[in-house]
Design a protein around this motif. Structure first.
Motif, PDB file in Angstrom:
ATOM      1  N   HIS A 148       0.829  -1.214   0.000  1.00 18.49           N
ATOM      2  CA  HIS A 148       0.000   0.000   0.000  1.00 18.49           C
ATOM      3  C   HIS A 148       0.864   1.265   0.000  1.00 18.49           C
ATOM      4  N   ARG A 149       0.200   2.366  -0.214  1.00 17.35           N
ATOM      5  CA  ARG A 149       0.846   3.643  -0.469  1.00 17.35           C
ATOM      6  C   ARG A 149       1.736   4.148   0.674  1.00 17.35           C
ATOM      7  N   ASN A 150       1.381   3.774   1.909  1.00 19.61           N
ATOM      8  CA  ASN A 150       2.175   4.268   3.042  1.00 19.61           C
ATOM      9  C   ASN A 150       3.613   3.773   2.994  1.00 19.61           C
ATOM     10  N   ALA A 209       5.417   6.509   1.513  1.00 13.68           N
ATOM     11  CA  ALA A 209       5.540   7.636   2.443  1.00 13.68           C
ATOM     12  C   ALA A 209       6.730   7.402   3.373  1.00 13.68           C
ATOM     13  N   VAL A 210       6.821   6.185   3.911  1.00 11.54           N
ATOM     14  CA  VAL A 210       7.933   5.843   4.800  1.00 11.54           C
ATOM     15  C   VAL A 210       9.254   5.860   4.012  1.00 11.54           C
ATOM     16  N   SER A 245      10.054   7.559   1.453  1.00  7.13           N
ATOM     17  CA  SER A 245      10.450   8.925   1.134  1.00  7.13           C
ATOM     18  C   SER A 245      10.984   9.654   2.371  1.00  7.13           C
ATOM     19  N   LEU A 246      10.283   9.502   3.500  1.00  2.00           N
ATOM     20  CA  LEU A 246      10.729  10.190   4.713  1.00  2.00           C
ATOM     21  C   LEU A 246      12.103   9.692   5.147  1.00  2.00           C
ATOM     22  N   LYS A 247      12.360   8.401   4.969  1.00  2.00           N
ATOM     23  CA  LYS A 247      13.632   7.828   5.392  1.00  2.00           C
ATOM     24  C   LYS A 247      14.686   7.852   4.281  1.00  2.00           C
ATOM     25  N   GLU A 248      14.297   8.295   3.092  1.00  2.00           N
ATOM     26  CA  GLU A 248      15.210   8.395   1.947  1.00  2.00           C
ATOM     27  C   GLU A 248      15.936   7.085   1.650  1.00  2.00           C
TER      28      GLU A 248
END
Lengths: 138, 111
Positions: B53-55, B58-59, B61-64
Motif C-alpha cells: 500500500h501507499r504508506n 511515504a515511509v 520517502s521520509l527515510k530516503e
C-alpha cells in the motif's frame, strides 16, 4: 515560523503529509539531516496514531532558531492508561490497521526515542494531545 | 553499487520511480512493520517488504531509502506506484521470498 496541518481519521492515504511538509521546511533551513530524520519519524508516527485511532486531528508546528515544537491534537477515544500505551508492543489498533503493518505498539515509543521531550495528555472520550520538542542544533 | 546494478543482478522488475535508478545502495533492511522500518532503516538502504500500500512510499520517502523491493510478485497498489514516481524512489518487484531475496542482496553487497 508557525504552520498547521489537518489529519483525517481513517485516511491512511494522507498520513505523512505533515511529516513530509516539515521535512521540506527543515531542509530549507539547513538543519542537520540526522536531526531532521528524528523529527520526521516522531511526527509521522504521531500522524499515523491520529489516522489509526482518532476521528480527526491537527498538527501545529512552531519552529524558531533553536528548536521545533510540534503539537498533535486529536478528537478521539483518548488513552485510558498512558504508561501502558508507552510500552513497546502494546497496541489497541484494529485488525485492518495491523494488516497494513501499523499497530505493532511501536508508535509512541518511537516518538519518545526521536524527540528531546514528549508530553502526552489525554481525556477518555474526548481526545489526546501529544507535544514534541526537539532542539535543532546539536 | 547502484540500484540499476542490483536490478540486473537479481533480475528485478521496475514498477515505478525510474528517476532514482542511479541511487547508491549502502545496505538493506527487511521488515513488514512500518514503525519498525521508520525506526530502523537507514538512508540509502534497500527496503524489502511484502506490504504493497501507499504508506510504504511515504515511509520510503521520509527515510530516503535507495529503493523498495516488493517480494513474491505481489502487486503494488496503483497509488503506491504513482507516489513512487512522484518521489523518484524506485519501486521494484521480485518473484523471490523475503528470506531468499535478503540473502541474495546481502551476498551482492558484501561481495
Amino acid at each position: 515560523m508557525e504552520f498547521s496541518y489537518e489529519v483525517e481519521g481513517g485516511n491512511f492515504a494522507k498520513a505523512g503529509n505533515a511529516a513530509s511538509g516539515v521535512k521540506k521546511v527543515l531542509k530549507q533551513l539547513n538543519v542537520d539531516p540526522k536531526v531532521i530524520k528524528r523529527i520526521v519519524v516522531a511526527l509521522y508516527e504521531g500522524e499515523v496514531n491520529v489516522v489509526a485511532h482518532a476521528y480527526k486531528g491537527k498538527v501545529l508546528v512552531d519552529i524558531d532558531t533553536s528548536r521545533i515544537y510540534i503539537r498533535i491534537e486529536d478528537e478521539g477515544p483518548g488513552i485510558p492508561d498512558i504508561d501502558l500505551a508507552m510500552q513497546v508492543g502494546y497496541s489497541t489498533a484494529s485488525a485492518m490497521v495491523r494488516e497494513m503493518g501499523f499497530g505493532a505498539g511501536m508508535g509512541l515509543p518511537n516518538m519518545k526515542r526521536n524527540a528531546d521531550a514528549i508530553e502526552i495528555s489525554s481525556k477518555v472520550g474526548e481526545g489526546t494531545v501529544v507535544e514534541l520538542t526537539t532542539k535543532l542544533t546539536s | 553499487m547502484k540500484v540499476c546494478d542490483i536490478i540486473e543482478k537479481l533480475n528485478l522488475k521496475v514498477i515505478g520511480g525510474e528517476e532514482g535508478l542511479q541511487n547508491e545502495v549502502t545496505g538493506g533492511y527487511t521488515s513488514d512493520l512500518l514503525s519498525d522500518v521508520m525506526g530502523n532503516v537507514d538512508e540509502g538502504q534497500i527496503w524489502i517488504t511484502l506490504q504493497t500500500h501507499r504508506n510504504v512510499m511515504a515511509v520510503a520517502s521520509l527515510k530516503e531509502v535507495a529503493a523498495v523491493i516488493i517480494v513474491k510478485d505481489l502487486e503494488a497498489d496503483e497509488n503506491t506506484i504513482s507516489q513512487s514516481n512522484d518521489e523518484g524512489i524506485p519501486l521494484l518487484s521480485s518473484s523471490m521470498e523475503a528470506y531468499e531475496l535478503s540473502g541474495e542482496l546481502y551476498q551482492l553487497l558484501k561481495g
